[in-house]
Design an enzyme around this catalytic site. Structure first.
Site, PDB file in Angstrom:
ATOM      1  CG  ASN A   1      -2.152   0.788   1.051  1.00 43.83           C
ATOM      2  OD1 ASN A   1      -2.515   1.141  -0.074  1.00 43.83           O
ATOM      3  ND2 ASN A   1      -2.810   1.105   2.148  1.00 43.83           N
TER       4      ASN A   1
ATOM      5  CE1 TYR B   1      -0.608  -1.841   9.882  1.00 46.11           C
ATOM      6  CE2 TYR B   1      -1.325  -2.166   7.617  1.00 46.11           C
ATOM      7  CZ  TYR B   1      -1.567  -2.266   8.974  1.00 46.11           C
ATOM      8  OH  TYR B   1      -2.754  -2.783   9.430  1.00 46.11           O
TER       9      TYR B   1
HETATM   10  P1  NAI Z   1      -6.657   0.501  16.710  1.00 47.26           P
HETATM   11  O1  NAI Z   1      -5.587   1.505  16.571  1.00 47.26           O
HETATM   12  O2  NAI Z   1      -8.077   0.948  16.838  1.00 47.26           O
HETATM   13  O3  NAI Z   1      -6.345  -0.474  17.939  1.00 47.26           O
HETATM   14  C1  NAI Z   1      -5.070  -1.036  18.124  1.00 47.26           C
HETATM   15  C2  NAI Z   1      -4.868  -1.340  19.590  1.00 47.26           C
HETATM   16  O4  NAI Z   1      -3.552  -1.884  19.742  1.00 47.26           O
HETATM   17  C3  NAI Z   1      -4.949  -0.067  20.474  1.00 47.26           C
HETATM   18  O5  NAI Z   1      -5.806  -0.273  21.565  1.00 47.26           O
HETATM   19  C4  NAI Z   1      -3.502   0.144  20.895  1.00 47.26           C
HETATM   20  O6  NAI Z   1      -3.365   0.750  22.168  1.00 47.26           O
HETATM   21  C5  NAI Z   1      -2.960  -1.294  20.885  1.00 47.26           C
HETATM   22  N1  NAI Z   1      -1.500  -1.309  20.832  1.00 47.26           N
HETATM   23  C6  NAI Z   1      -0.682  -0.544  20.054  1.00 47.26           C
HETATM   24  N2  NAI Z   1       0.601  -0.763  20.369  1.00 47.26           N
HETATM   25  C7  NAI Z   1       0.605  -1.695  21.364  1.00 47.26           C
HETATM   26  C8  NAI Z   1       1.634  -2.312  22.121  1.00 47.26           C
HETATM   27  N3  NAI Z   1       2.920  -2.009  21.927  1.00 47.26           N
HETATM   28  N4  NAI Z   1       1.291  -3.211  23.078  1.00 47.26           N
HETATM   29  C9  NAI Z   1      -0.010  -3.517  23.296  1.00 47.26           C
HETATM   30  N5  NAI Z   1      -1.031  -2.954  22.618  1.00 47.26           N
HETATM   31  C10 NAI Z   1      -0.721  -2.046  21.656  1.00 47.26           C
HETATM   32  O7  NAI Z   1      -6.482  -0.461  15.436  1.00 47.26           O
HETATM   33  P2  NAI Z   1      -7.469  -1.504  14.743  1.00 47.26           P
HETATM   34  O8  NAI Z   1      -7.959  -0.880  13.499  1.00 47.26           O
HETATM   35  O9  NAI Z   1      -8.428  -2.069  15.708  1.00 47.26           O
HETATM   36  O10 NAI Z   1      -6.412  -2.637  14.308  1.00 47.26           O
HETATM   37  C11 NAI Z   1      -6.209  -3.833  15.020  1.00 47.26           C
HETATM   38  C12 NAI Z   1      -5.290  -4.742  14.196  1.00 47.26           C
HETATM   39  O11 NAI Z   1      -5.870  -4.978  12.914  1.00 47.26           O
HETATM   40  C13 NAI Z   1      -3.918  -4.132  13.933  1.00 47.26           C
HETATM   41  O12 NAI Z   1      -2.934  -5.162  13.955  1.00 47.26           O
HETATM   42  C14 NAI Z   1      -4.056  -3.573  12.530  1.00 47.26           C
HETATM   43  O13 NAI Z   1      -2.824  -3.467  11.877  1.00 47.26           O
HETATM   44  C15 NAI Z   1      -4.945  -4.632  11.907  1.00 47.26           C
HETATM   45  N6  NAI Z   1      -5.653  -4.205  10.708  1.00 47.26           N
HETATM   46  C16 NAI Z   1      -6.580  -3.187  10.769  1.00 47.26           C
HETATM   47  C17 NAI Z   1      -7.252  -2.816   9.627  1.00 47.26           C
HETATM   48  C18 NAI Z   1      -8.292  -1.744   9.628  1.00 47.26           C
HETATM   49  O14 NAI Z   1      -8.811  -1.443   8.526  1.00 47.26           O
HETATM   50  N7  NAI Z   1      -8.673  -1.144  10.755  1.00 47.26           N
HETATM   51  C19 NAI Z   1      -6.980  -3.459   8.327  1.00 47.26           C
HETATM   52  C20 NAI Z   1      -6.009  -4.509   8.396  1.00 47.26           C
HETATM   53  C21 NAI Z   1      -5.378  -4.856   9.543  1.00 47.26           C
END
Ligand code: NAI
Length: 251
Positions: A153, A159
């Site tokens: 991307n 990422y």
């Molecule tokens: P988000 O940003 O809403 O939530 C991510 C969570 O991970 C947060 O609560 C954050 O505090 C926690 N986090 C970050 N660093 C951390 C660490 N070092 N230790 C423990 N916790 C940590 O993100 P979202 O959208 O819910 O994404 C969740 C997963 O899904 C991620 O791995 C993301 O890359 C993946 N993903 C999300 C997509 C989307 O469209 N939202 C698409 C593809 C993958």
């Protein structure tokens, strides 16, 4: 596959850890695994504070402040599950971050932060749990990758590389974990409506939405239900796979 003892609660008696569970996809995964009968340990960075307690309270689970990149993260997690539950059955490596920049402006700090959280931490957590014999037979590891790890991307070389690496982890670990009676699979979400994607510029967001077969942004439940399948006894013969969720049509 194995028929669950209780069809309504296929994860009854199981202990699950979900990282990044304070909000977004991780919070919904925690809810769905709890709905299916698991005791869920919701882990997130200490700064997540209240939001993490809210996730855990809602599902009668445990809130565990845990930065997955900390040197002692795996040891701390292994100690927690061993002392409280005698081990763990399900690990969902969901914690993830973005630090986007076009390649010409990419820097080491952004590169290393993303690789550290998204790729190195999931590998180390599993290694530590296995080394300490905390991951039980019949268990499941589910890693959250991304369609950016399949097709790349713009602005996300760090990422996309981290998420492609997660797919590599699944390939590499499947035969190793099979010897322990544990499966490992990945979900690769497309565009899901969360705080992470709300930060993306509008035009890019629209492209992401149209990559879904439903021509709209996916919901966290779409990912969580796929994770629940990989966590359940229904998939105990399924390992080493990557499933796209809400991002299939253009890839
Ligand atoms: P988000 O940003 O809403 O939530 C991510 C969570 O991970 C947060 O609560 C954050 O505090 C926690 N986090 C970050 N660093 C951390 C660490 N070092 N230790 C423990 N916790 C940590 O993100 P979202 O959208 O819910 O994404 C969740 C997963 O899904 C991620 O791995 C993301 O890359 C993946 N993903 C999300 C997509 C989307 O469209 N939202 C698409 C593809 C993958």
């Amino acid at each position: 596959a194995q028929a669950p003892e209780d069809w309504d609660k296929p994860l009854a008696g199981k202990v699950a850890v979900v990282t990044g569970a304070a909000r977004g996809i991780g919070a919904t995964i925690a809810e769905v695994l709890a709905r299916d009968g698991a005791h869920v340990i919701a882990a997130d960075i200490p700064a997540a504070g209240e939001a993490l307690s809210e996730t855990a309270n809602k599902i009668n689970g445990t809130a565990l402040p845990l930065d997955v990149t900390a040197d002692d993260a795996g040891a701390k997690l292994a100690e927690h599950v061993t002392e409280r539950h005698g081990g763990v059955d399900i690990i969902v490596n969901n914690a993830g971050i973005t630090r986007d920049k076009l390649l010409a402006n990419m820097d080491d700090a952004r590169w290393n932060a993303v690789i550290g959280v998204n790729l190195i931490a999931p590998q180390r957590l599993v290694d530590e749990l296995v080394a300490r014999d905390a991951l039980r037979k019949g268990g499941a590891v589910i890693d959250v990758s991304s369609i950016a790890g399949i097709a790349g991307n713009r602005g996300q070389t760090n990422y996309g590389t981290s998420k492609a690496g997660v797919i590599g982890l699944v390939d590499a670990y499947a035969p190793i974990l099979a010897k322990k009676g544990v499966t490992i699979n990945a979900v690769a979400p497309g565009f899901i409506e969360t705080a992470m994607t709300a930060a993306i510029p509008l035009a890019t967001r629209e492209v992401g939405r149209r990559m879904n077969s439903l021509q709209q942004g996916g919901q966290t439940i779409d990912v969580a239900e796929t994770v629940a399948y990989f966590a359940s006894p229904a998939s105990n013969a399924v390992s080493g796979n990557v499933v796209r969720v809400c991002g299939q049509s253009l890839l």
